[in-house]
Design a protein around this motif. Structure first.
Motif, short mmCIF file in Angstrom:
data_model
loop_
_atom_site.label_atom_id
_atom_site.label_comp_id
_atom_site.label_asym_id
_atom_site.label_seq_id
_atom_site.Cartn_x
_atom_site.Cartn_y
_atom_site.Cartn_z
N GLY A 212 36.24 -37.43 14.24
CA GLY A 212 37.66 -37.16 14.48
C GLY A 212 38.14 -37.77 15.78
O GLY A 212 39.26 -38.29 15.87
N GLU A 213 37.28 -37.72 16.79
CA GLU A 213 37.60 -38.36 18.07
C GLU A 213 37.78 -39.86 17.89
O GLU A 213 38.68 -40.47 18.46
N ALA A 214 36.92 -40.45 17.06
CA ALA A 214 37.01 -41.89 16.81
C ALA A 214 38.34 -42.26 16.15
O ALA A 214 38.96 -43.26 16.49
N PHE A 215 38.79 -41.44 15.20
CA PHE A 215 40.06 -41.72 14.53
C PHE A 215 41.22 -41.69 15.53
O PHE A 215 42.14 -42.49 15.46
N TYR A 216 41.16 -40.75 16.45
CA TYR A 216 42.19 -40.69 17.49
C TYR A 216 42.16 -41.95 18.35
O TYR A 216 43.19 -42.56 18.62
N LYS A 217 40.97 -42.33 18.77
CA LYS A 217 40.84 -43.49 19.65
C LYS A 217 41.28 -44.79 18.98
O LYS A 217 41.73 -45.72 19.65
N ASN A 244 35.67 -30.20 11.04
CA ASN A 244 35.14 -30.87 12.23
C ASN A 244 35.89 -32.15 12.55
O ASN A 244 36.12 -32.47 13.72
N TYR A 245 36.27 -32.91 11.51
CA TYR A 245 37.05 -34.12 11.74
C TYR A 245 38.37 -33.79 12.43
O TYR A 245 38.75 -34.44 13.41
N LEU A 246 39.06 -32.76 11.92
CA LEU A 246 40.35 -32.41 12.49
C LEU A 246 40.20 -31.82 13.89
O LEU A 246 41.00 -32.11 14.79
N LYS A 247 39.17 -31.00 14.09
CA LYS A 247 38.94 -30.44 15.43
C LYS A 247 38.66 -31.55 16.43
O LYS A 247 39.15 -31.52 17.57
N TYR A 249 39.68 -34.65 16.26
CA TYR A 249 40.93 -35.40 16.48
C TYR A 249 41.83 -34.65 17.46
O TYR A 249 42.32 -35.23 18.44
N TYR A 250 42.05 -33.35 17.22
CA TYR A 250 42.95 -32.58 18.07
C TYR A 250 42.37 -32.38 19.47
O TYR A 250 43.11 -32.35 20.46
N LYS A 251 41.06 -32.25 19.55
CA LYS A 251 40.42 -32.12 20.86
C LYS A 251 40.65 -33.38 21.69
O LYS A 251 40.96 -33.30 22.88
N ALA A 252 40.51 -34.55 21.06
CA ALA A 252 40.74 -35.82 21.76
C ALA A 252 42.21 -35.95 22.14
O ALA A 252 42.54 -36.43 23.24
N ASN A 253 43.09 -35.51 21.25
CA ASN A 253 44.53 -35.59 21.51
C ASN A 253 44.91 -34.72 22.70
O ASN A 253 45.66 -35.15 23.59
N ARG A 254 44.40 -33.49 22.72
CA ARG A 254 44.72 -32.58 23.82
C ARG A 254 44.18 -33.09 25.15
O ARG A 254 44.79 -32.89 26.21
#
Length: 284
Positions: A212-217, A244-247, A249-254
């Motif tokens: 999920g972090e990778a998708f954000y990046k 886990n994917y969404l968590k 992503y949102y963790k990276a966004n925050r």
């Protein structure tokens, strides 16, 4: 055609000899192989050293980083420690895992692909895993995607994409950026590479949010991230994968983590992904 190969290795005593034996037995020998022994606590270093004593084109680099087995930055940091020891007299640069057995014509076949197509930026075969007494395709991704375990880049493509990103998602964004810079990618189904350790088997539990972090990046955006997370959750039959994917992503966004692509590159990536979704819907 000069192949330079870099192999990050962490506690690979059960497989590294098989990997190196398959590479030093190639019909098209690599010009250089660098194995980066990253904080191994087993017999990995001694095994590699035996090969360096027998093959002048094979060298060992020892480094000390975290002892946790994580995808992403740790692997690429090790890759660059090996890359720093090389000159620039290569045509193809490869990042290979330390748990692969290559067919003896692997590099020869890749050389033919690169020679025959001057616009080819990346090429590879396919990973196979052992199930009972058979070797079966490790079917984790689309067949047009090159697995992170066996990446091979033309030098100019490698430079165009900014080399490898020191981040989770490095082995997806490299292909997306190659396409952004108008390079083509090929996978050769005739090249069966034995993968001795299935992907993710030894990853640390802290890596579960990394995708999920990778998708954000990579600037996927939330809609694409949800669709991709849903697809993978259905494929793996696991609701926790979706969560886990969404968590991640949102963790990276925050945390406002830095993106690994520019806004223009991100726009291209989103368009490419959406086009792929629409084409798949049309074909169904």
């Amino acid at each position: 055609m000069n192949f330079y190969i870099i192999i990050p290795a962490h506690n690979e005593e059960d497989s590294i000899a098989l990997t190196l034996e398959s590479l030093v037995s190639q019909t098209h020998l690599p010009k250089r192989i660098v194995v980066v022994n990253d904080n191994s606590t087993d017999n990995t270093q001694n095994i590699i050293q035996k090969f360096t004593n027998s093959y002048q084109f094979l060298t060992l680099v020892n480094i000390n980083s975290s002892d946790k087995h994580l995808p992403g930055a740790k692997i690429i940091n090790a890759f660059y420690k090996g890359y720093e020891t090389l000159d620039k007299d290569y045509d193809i640069i490869c990042k290979f895992d330390a748990d692969l057995i290559f067919p003896n014509n692997y590099l020869e076949q890749l050389a033919k692909h690169f020679h025959n197509n001057k616009n080819l930026g990346m090429a590879a075969g396919f990973c196979y895993i052992k199930k009972n007494d058979d070797w079966i395709l490790e079917n984790l991704t689309r067949k047009d995607h090159i697995r992170g375990a066996l990446k091979a880049y033309r030098k100019t493509c490698f430079e165009d994409i900014g080399k490898l990103k020191k981040s989770i998602g490095w082995d997806t964004v490299d292909e997306l950026l190659a396409k952004y810079y108008n390079w083509t990618i090929t996978t050769d189904e005739s090249l069966h590479v034995k993968h001795l350790k299935p992907t993710g088997l030894s990853y640390n539990k802290n890596s579960k949010y990394s995708q999920g972090e990778a998708f954000y990046k990579m600037r996927y955006g939330i809609t694409l991230t949800i669709l991709t997370a849903l697809k993978m959750a259905l494929k793996k039959r696991s609701l926790s994968v979706f969560n886990n994917y969404l968590k991640g992503y949102y963790k990276a966004n925050r945390s406002n983590i830095k993106h690994i692509v520019s806004e223009d590159e991100g726009k291209f990536i989103r368009k490419l992904r959406w086009n792929g979704i629409f084409e798949k819907l049309k074909s169904n």
